[in-house]
Design a protein around this motif. Structure first.
Motif: not given
Length: 885
Positions: A652-679
Motif C-alpha cells: 500500500g501507499t502511505v503518507d511520508r509524514a505518517r510512515r514513522s509512527i505507522l512503522t512503529e505500530a506495525a513492529i509493535c503489533v508484530a512483536l506481540h504474536p499473542e495479540g495486543i489490545r488497541p488501548d
C-alpha cells in the motif's frame, strides 16, 4: 436505562412504538421557546423600547460628559438587541447543521453559552420530525415475536466471506434464519464477522459501518450518501432505514447528524459499493475442547469492552528521577550494552526502563553538556550558581554581573543572567566542565529544568521537610553526580544512602571513611586565585538520615549536602510530602527530582552485569512453528525488519509524514504474536497520553497500508477480544533468525554452519538502530533487543568454534556480523584478536587499536583486563595502549 435501550434481540430493530418515543410535548415546548425568543422578543422590544439609538455625532467631548439616564438606557437597549442577534445567529447555525446532517456545527465566536442553549432547543424541537420519519423499510423482515439474543457486537475476523461462500442475493433477506443447516453459520460483512443474532437480522442487506474520526473530520450521513448513493441530498433514505434502530453501543439514531463510530447503517439497494451481510456455512466444525461453560457476556459487558478498546490513554507516570537524570541513565545504559550482555530483568524492572526512556530528555541533556563544556574555553569564564534550561533557551544565573557575553549569548538583568537560545549551542568538545557539581533540583510548572551548583554554596546545603522525600532528593543528587556527563571529574562520597545506590554505581560512589584515608588531591598547577571560587569543590559528600556527619576528607575542598533542619546551612531546599520543593537561594518552586526506593531497586537490576552460571548455549525464545525461512521473508507481501534500522515494506501507499509512527505500530503489533489490545498499543506508541479516536485512526491507516492477502483478509487482524495481530502474510526478520537458529541446533556441523551464516546475514545492526528520539521506548518491555543480542553473539561465537581452524576468514566475517549487534562485546573481540594473531603481529596490533578507537579509551586495561591479558599472551610485549598518531 430505559426500556428501549435494554431491549435485545430482533425487537431492538423495530421502529419505536408510541410508548417508547420521547414525549412530543418536549419538542413542541422547545419550538415555542425558540419562536418566542426569535420572533416574539424583537416584537416586544420594538413596541416598548424601539430600535437602538444611533449617535448623530462622535467627538472627544463625549468622553468628558456626565453619563445620563438616557445614555445608560441607550446602552442597555444596544445590549439587548445584540444579545438577541447573537442567539438568533446561533440558532440558524444549529438549525442548518441539523437539517443538512453535517458532523459538527460551526462555532459562533464568543457564543459558548448561547450556542449551547440554541443547540439543546433545536435538538429537542427536531425530535418531532425524527419521530414522524417513515421506517417501514426496516420493519417487515423483523418479526416482533423473535426470541431475544445477545447485543450486537462487531468482531474482527481473519476470514472473509469470499473465502467460504458467494454473497447472498438480495432476495435471501427473507429466508428464515432458523432454516439454516445445523452445521453452523458465520455472518460476514466484508472482512468483519457479526455475531449470530445481528447477522441473522441483517442478512442480505447492504450495511455500512460508521468510520472513526479522522482528525477533526467525523463521518456523517450527508457524506455517506454522497459517496455511496452519488448525491448527498439522498441522506434521508439512509435515515429512514435506520431511525430508532438500537445500535451496538445501546444508542439509536434520532437526529440525522448524530451518528457514532461503529454503528451499523442499513443502506438502500442502490448503494452498490456497500457490502452485504452474507451467511457463510461452516461445515463439520471441530468440537470445542471440554471446558466449563462461561455465561454469555451481557450487553453491559460488551459495551464496556467496546469502550475499553477506544478509550483515551492517560499519560504514563514517569520516574521521579526527572528528565535530565533519566537521559544520563539511558546514555549510561547504552554504553554498557555496547560492551556487555545485559541480564534478563523482571517485568517490574522492564517497565521502569520503559518509563525511564519515556521521561528522558536526551536532546536537552546534550544541549546542556555542550554549553557547560564550552564555558571553560571562554576568555572571561562565567561562574553560574544556577542554570535553567527549557526547550527555548539555556539560562546561566551569575553570582557577579558580566555585562558583555560572547556571541551568540544574550545578556539580561544587567549582566546577572546569560541566555543562549536553543539551537545556538556550540559543537560538543572534549573540554572538562567547570561545573562538576551542577545537579538537577527539579522542573518548574513551565517545564524548565532547574539546576544548582553545589560548589557555589561555599557551605552546607541542607534538604529539609518531609524526611522520606528529603532522603530521596539527596539520593537523586548522588546518583546524578555519579552518572551525568559533566560531573565525570567529580569525586562523590555518600553516607546513609540506599545500598542499591552504592551497588549500581559500581564504585563511583565512595565510602566517606575510605575517602578520608586517601591522599589529598593536588591543586592544579595553573590555578589562578580570583576569590572564593578559585578552588571550587570537586569533592561532594552527600549524607541522608544521619545526625552525626562523617569526617570530611582532609586537604580537599568538599561540598556537603545533607538532610536535617537546615539551621546552619548556606542553602536550604525545603520539600513537602507531595514532592514539591522550594529553593531558598533561587526563590522558586519545583517538582523535585527524587530517587525512590522502588526505582533504585529496579535500576540496580537493570544495570547489573550478567554473570553466566554455566557454559551451555542460550535457548531460542519461542521459536516460530512452523519455522520461517529466509525465502519466506523475501517473498512475503509484508516484510518487517528490526535487526538494524527498522523497515516495513508493504504494497500500500502511505503518507511520508505518517510512515514513522505507522512503522512503529506495525513492529509493535508484530512483536506481540499473542495479540495486543488497541488501548495497550496506544499507550506504547503515545506514553504521554492520546485520545481513543487517534488510536482508532492509526489502526485503520495501518490496515490500509499493509493491505490484504490473496484471500482478501486484512494483514492486520483482530480477534473476538479486540486484540490486534498480524496474519501469516506478514514475515519479520526476527522470526526468521529464531527459526534458523533453532534448526541449527539439530543439524550436522556442515548444515549447522550454513544455517548460522544465513541467520547472521539478516543482522544489519542492533535492534532498532537509529530509531527517532522519543519513540520505541516500549522495546524495553518486549525484551527482543536483549534476546537478539544474546542469540547473535552466541551464533557468531559458535561459527568461530566450528570454522576458526578451517575457515578463518569466514569466522572473522561472523565475528564482524556479531559486533554489528553488540559493538564492544568482549567475547567476540577476543575471538577476533585470536583470529588476527594467526595472521601476524601487525594484524593483531591493528585490531587492538580498532578496539581502543571503538571504546574511546587509551588503555585496554581500562576496558577489560581479560582482553588485555589475552593480547599479552598472544604477542608478549605488544602495547595495549593507544599509539599516538
Amino acid at each position: 436505562m430505559n426500556a428501549r435501550t435494554a431491549t435485545i434481540g430482533p425487537e431492538r430493530f423495530r421502529v419505536p412504538t408510541g410508548q417508547d418515543r420521547p414525549s412530543p410535548l418536549r419538542s413542541i415546548l422547545a419550538g415555542l421557546v425558540l419562536l418566542l425568543i426569535i420572533v416574539g422578543l424583537p416584537v416586544l422590544m420594538l413596541q416598548f423600547l424601539g430600535l437602538p439609538p444611533i449617535p448623530t455625532s462622535l467627538d472627544a467631548s463625549l468622553l468628558m460628559q456626565q453619563v445620563s439616564v438616557t445614555v445608560l438606557m441607550g446602552v442597555l437597549i444596544w445590549v439587548l438587541w445584540l444579545a438577541w442577534l447573537q442567539f438568533t445567529v446561533c440558532t440558524v447555525v444549529e438549525l442548518v447543521s441539523a437539517l443538512r446532517g453535517r458532523g459538527v456545527p460551526a462555532h459562533v465566536p464568543l457564543s459558548g453559552g448561547p450556542q449551547a442553549l440554541a443547540r439543546k432547543l433545536v435538538t429537542a424541537m427536531l425530535l418531532v420530525s425524527a419521530m414522524a420519519a417513515p421506517a417501514a423499510a426496516a420493519a417487515p423482515v423483523l418479526p416482533a415475536q423473535a426470541p431475544a439474543g445477545v447485543q450486537a457486537q462487531v468482531e474482527a475476523s481473519g476470514q472473509t466471506a469470499s473465502q467460504a461462500a458467494p454473497a447472498s442475493a438480495p432476495g435471501d433477506s427473507t429466508q428464515d434464519p432458523q432454516a439454516r443447516p445445523a452445521e453452523g453459520v458465520r455472518y460476514m460483512l466484508g472482512d468483519i464477522e457479526l455475531d449470530a443474532q445481528t447477522g441473522a437480522e441483517l442478512e442480505g442487506k447492504r450495511v455500512y459501518v460508521v468510520q472513526p474520526p479522522d482528525g477533526r473530520y467525523h463521518d456523517n450521513l450527508w457524506d455517506i450518501a454522497e459517496r455511496n448513493l452519488g448525491e448527498g441530498r439522498s441522506y434521508p433514505e439512509i435515515y429512514d432505514l435506520n431511525v430508532g434502530r438500537l445500535q451496538p453501543d445501546g444508542r439509536s439514531l434520532e437526529l440525522a447528524r448524530l451518528i457514532q463510530p461503529g454503528w451499523l447503517l442499513v443502506m438502500p439497494e442502490s448503494a452498490e459499493s456497500v457490502d452485504r451481510v452474507v451467511a457463510v456455512p461452516v461445515t463439520n466444525p471441530a468440537p470445542p475442547p471440554p471446558a466449563p461453560q462461561e455465561p454469555a457476556p451481557t450487553a453491559q459487558e460488551q459495551g464496556a469492552a467496546h469502550a475499553l478498546m477506544t478509550q483515551d490513554i492517560a499519560p504514563a507516570q514517569v520516574p521521579a528521577v526527572g528528565s535530565l537524570l533519566a537521559a544520563s541513565l539511558v546514555a549510561m545504559l547504552a554504553r554498557r550494552r555496547r560492551q556487555w550482555l545485559v541480564p534478563t530483568i523482571s517485568e517490574e524492572a522492564a517497565e521502569v526502563e520503559r518509563l525511564l526512556r519515556v521521561g528522558a530528555d536526551e536532546q536537552r541533556c546534550r544541549r546542556l553538556d555542550a554549553v557547560l563544556r564550552s564555558l571553560s574555553e571562554m576568555p572571561e569564564q562565567p561562574r553560574p550558581y544556577a542554570v535553567a534550561i527549557s526547550d527555548a533557551a539555556c539560562y546561566l544565573r551569575l553570582s557577579r554581573p558580566i555585562p558583555v557575553a560572547p556571541h551568540p549569548w544574550q545578556v539580561q538583568d544587567e549582566g546577572l543572567t546569560w541566555a543562549l537560545p536553543a539551537g545556538r549551542e556550540p559543537s560538543p568538545s572534549g573540554a572538562a566542565s567547570p561545573l562538576p557539581g551542577l545537579v538537577t533540583i527539579g522542573r518548574d510548572a513551565a517545564g524548565t529544568d532547574i539546576l544548582i551548583d553545589l560548589a557555589s554554596a561555599d557551605g552546607e546545603v541542607c534538604v529539609t521537610g518531609d524526611p522520606t522525600m528529603a532522603a530521596e532528593v539527596v539520593g537523586a543528587l548522588a546518583l546524578e553526580l555519579c552518572t551525568n556527563p559533566w560531573s565525570d571529574q567529580a569525586t562523590v562520597a555518600g553516607a546513609g544512602l540506599p545500598p542499591a545506590l552504592h551497588r549500581m554505581t559500581a564504585g563511583r560512589l565512595q565510602d566517606p571513611a575510605s575517602l578520608a584515608a586517601s591522599p589529598a588531591q593536588p591543586s592544579p598547577a595553573d590555578a589562578v586565585l580570583t576569590g572564593p571560587r578559585a578552588q571550587a569543590a570537586t569533592t561532594f559528600m552527600l549524607v541522608a538520615g544521619q545526625d552525626v556527619l562523617p569526617p570530611l576528607p582532609p586537604g580537599r575542598s568538599t561540598a556537603l549536602v545533607r538532610t536535617g533542619t537546615g539551621r546552619d546551612s548556606r542553602w536550604r531546599i525545603e520539600i513537602d510530602a507531595s514532592g514539591t520543593a522550594h529553593i531558598d537561594p533561587l526563590g522558586i518552586t519545583v517538582r523535585a527530582t527524587r530517587a525512590t526506593e522502588s526505582e533504585l531497586a529496579a535500576l540496580e537490576e537493570i544495570f547489573a552485569v550478567e554473570v553466566p552460571v554455566d557454559s551451555s548455549r542460550p535457548p531460542i525464545p519461542d521459536p516460530p512453528q512452523p519455522p520461517v525461512v529466509a525465502a519466506a521473508l523475501r517473498a512475503a507481501p509484508v516484510r518487517i525488519q528490526i535487526l538494524g534500522q527498522t523497515l516495513v515494506e508493504a504494497g500500500g501507499t502511505v503518507d511520508r509524514a505518517r510512515r514513522s509512527i505507522l512503522t512503529e505500530a506495525a513492529i509493535c503489533v508484530a512483536l506481540h504474536p499473542e495479540g495486543i489490545r488497541p488501548d495497550a498499543l496506544g499507550a506504547m506508541l503515545w506514553p504521554l497520553g492520546v485520545t481513543g479516536d487517534v488510536v482508532s485512526s492509526l489502526i485503520e491507516r495501518l490496515r490500509d497500508w499493509l493491505g490484504h492477502d490473496a484471500d482478501g483478509s486484512p494483514h492486520v487482524r483482530q480477534d473476538s477480544q479486540g486484540r490486534l495481530w498480524m496474519g501469516p502474510g506478514v514475515v519479520m526478520d526476527w522470526d526468521v533468525l529464531r527459526s534458523l537458529l533453532q534448526l541449527s541446533r539439530f543439524c550436522p556441523p556442515d548444515r549447522e554452519i550454513e544455517l548460522l551464516k544465513e541467520a547472521l546475514r539478516l543482522v544489519r545492526g542492533p535492534v532498532g538502530r537509529d530509531v527517532p528520539e522519543g519513540q520505541y521506548s516500549w522495546l524495553a518491555r518486549v525484551r527482543t533487543a536483549h534476546q537478539a543480542d544474546i542469540l547473535v553473539v552466541d551464533a557468531a561465537h559458535r561459527i568461530v568454534e566450528l570454522t576458526g581452524e578451517t575457515d578463518p576468514d569466514g569466522a572473522a566475517a561472523a565475528v564482524d556480523a556479531g559486533l554489528q549487534m553488540v559493538e564492544l562485546n568482549q567475547e567476540l573481540w577476543r575471538d577476533r584478536l585470536r583470529l588476527a594473531a594467526r595472521r601476524g603481529r601487525g594484524e593483531l596490533e591493528r585490531d587492538v587499536q580498532s578496539l581502543l578507537d571503538a571504546s574511546g579509551l587509551d588503555d585496554l586495561m581500562l576496558l577489560d583486563p581479560a582482553t588485555a591479558a589475552l593480547v599479552e599472551d598472544l604477542a608478549p610485549g605488544i602495547s595495549v595502549r593507544r599509539i599516538p598518531a
